[in-house]
Motif scaffolding. Structure first.
Motif, mmCIF file in Angstrom:
data_model
loop_
_atom_site.group_PDB
_atom_site.id
_atom_site.type_symbol
_atom_site.label_atom_id
_atom_site.label_comp_id
_atom_site.label_asym_id
_atom_site.label_seq_id
_atom_site.Cartn_x
_atom_site.Cartn_y
_atom_site.Cartn_z
ATOM 1 N N ARG A 2 22.395 0.021 -25.370
ATOM 2 C CA ARG A 2 22.378 -0.932 -24.273
ATOM 3 C C ARG A 2 23.334 -2.084 -24.592
ATOM 4 N NH1 ARG A 2 16.565 -2.803 -23.450
ATOM 5 N NH2 ARG A 2 16.732 -2.915 -25.693
ATOM 6 N N TYR A 3 24.006 -2.538 -23.536
ATOM 7 C CA TYR A 3 24.971 -3.624 -23.664
ATOM 8 C C TYR A 3 24.701 -4.682 -22.609
ATOM 9 C CZ TYR A 3 27.716 -0.550 -26.654
ATOM 10 O OH TYR A 3 28.142 0.272 -27.671
ATOM 11 N N MET A 4 24.814 -5.936 -23.014
ATOM 12 C CA MET A 4 24.730 -7.068 -22.095
ATOM 13 C C MET A 4 26.147 -7.532 -21.831
ATOM 14 S SD MET A 4 22.871 -9.324 -20.379
ATOM 15 C CE MET A 4 21.230 -9.182 -21.031
ATOM 16 N N MET A 5 26.507 -7.595 -20.559
ATOM 17 C CA MET A 5 27.809 -8.130 -20.142
ATOM 18 C C MET A 5 27.553 -9.523 -19.584
ATOM 19 S SD MET A 5 29.062 -4.725 -18.064
ATOM 20 C CE MET A 5 30.118 -5.683 -17.009
ATOM 21 N N LEU A 81 23.243 -5.567 -17.355
ATOM 22 C CA LEU A 81 22.644 -4.865 -18.478
ATOM 23 C C LEU A 81 22.950 -3.396 -18.267
ATOM 24 C CD1 LEU A 81 20.932 -4.963 -21.039
ATOM 25 C CD2 LEU A 81 18.897 -4.759 -19.596
ATOM 26 N N LEU A 82 23.694 -2.813 -19.216
ATOM 27 C CA LEU A 82 24.164 -1.436 -19.077
ATOM 28 C C LEU A 82 23.582 -0.533 -20.145
ATOM 29 C CD1 LEU A 82 28.009 -1.902 -18.525
ATOM 30 C CD2 LEU A 82 26.240 -1.607 -16.802
ATOM 31 N N GLN A 83 23.421 0.724 -19.783
ATOM 32 C CA GLN A 83 23.143 1.808 -20.722
ATOM 33 C C GLN A 83 24.450 2.586 -20.823
ATOM 34 O OE1 GLN A 83 20.028 2.572 -22.206
ATOM 35 N NE2 GLN A 83 21.219 3.973 -23.440
ATOM 36 N N ALA A 84 25.047 2.611 -22.004
ATOM 37 C CA ALA A 84 26.343 3.282 -22.177
ATOM 38 C C ALA A 84 26.325 4.133 -23.441
ATOM 39 C CB ALA A 84 27.463 2.245 -22.251
ATOM 40 N N LYS A 85 27.151 5.163 -23.426
ATOM 41 C CA LYS A 85 27.247 6.053 -24.582
ATOM 42 C C LYS A 85 28.001 5.404 -25.734
ATOM 43 C CE LYS A 85 27.161 10.222 -21.769
ATOM 44 N NZ LYS A 85 27.509 9.873 -20.403
ATOM 45 N N SER A 86 28.869 4.431 -25.378
ATOM 46 C CA SER A 86 29.705 3.796 -26.399
ATOM 47 C C SER A 86 30.153 2.423 -25.917
ATOM 48 C CB SER A 86 30.941 4.662 -26.666
ATOM 49 O OG SER A 86 31.755 4.707 -25.497
ATOM 50 N N LYS A 87 30.678 1.652 -26.846
ATOM 51 C CA LYS A 87 31.247 0.361 -26.479
ATOM 52 C C LYS A 87 32.447 0.562 -25.558
ATOM 53 C CE LYS A 87 32.864 -3.946 -28.509
ATOM 54 N NZ LYS A 87 33.147 -4.645 -29.759
ATOM 55 N N LEU A 114 22.873 -4.726 -27.530
ATOM 56 C CA LEU A 114 21.528 -5.189 -27.802
ATOM 57 C C LEU A 114 20.977 -4.482 -29.031
ATOM 58 C CD1 LEU A 114 21.907 -5.924 -24.740
ATOM 59 C CD2 LEU A 114 19.452 -5.653 -24.565
ATOM 60 N N ASP A 115 20.231 -5.208 -29.837
ATOM 61 C CA ASP A 115 19.507 -4.590 -30.941
ATOM 62 C C ASP A 115 18.412 -3.722 -30.340
ATOM 63 O OD1 ASP A 115 20.920 -5.725 -33.051
ATOM 64 O OD2 ASP A 115 19.597 -7.470 -33.162
#
Length: 118
Positions: A2-5, A81-87, A114-115
């Motif tokens: 998960r990534y926060m933009m 807030l994204l769910q991604a396979k990679s950065k 995100l941790d």
């Protein structure tokens, strides 16, 4: 992963007028594509910095300060807030989002992974 933009704007250079219909449609298309791909977990814009409250801890003492904050030049205007396979995938979505704004906007996106719970 998960990534926060974090969407950052410079309040001194942001256009005063509201985004036009074409820009909102382009941004809406990116959000629709993120949703269809299963990448978008959540998104929202934030109320103006003038409505914010800051709470600080220094020397064991809490201080609560209501906006507006005149020293704030760069502000967080929203998030994804994204769910991604990679950065790299998170960077691709962020790039598409920024490109939808067109040449009149100066916008930055900070991408933070995100941790995950252990």
């Amino acid at each position: 992963m998960r990534y926060m933009m974090l969407i950052r704007l410079d309040s001194s250079t942001a256009p005063a007028e509201v985004p036009d219909d074409a820009m909102m449609e382009a941004i809406g298309k990116v959000i629709e594509d993120m949703t269809k791909a299963g990448a978008l977990l959540d998104t929202a814009g934030l109320h103006p910095i003038a409505e914010a409250t800051r709470i600080s801890l220094s020397g064991g003492k809490l201080t609560v300060l209501d906006g507006p904050f005149t020293e704030s030049k760069e502000v967080v205007g929203g998030y994804f807030l994204l769910q991604a396979k990679s950065k790299a995938e998170a960077v691709e979505w962020s790039s598409r989002f920024l490109e939808a704004h067109g040449p009149d906007w100066e916008v930055d996106v900070e991408i933070r992974q995100l941790d995950e719970p252990a």
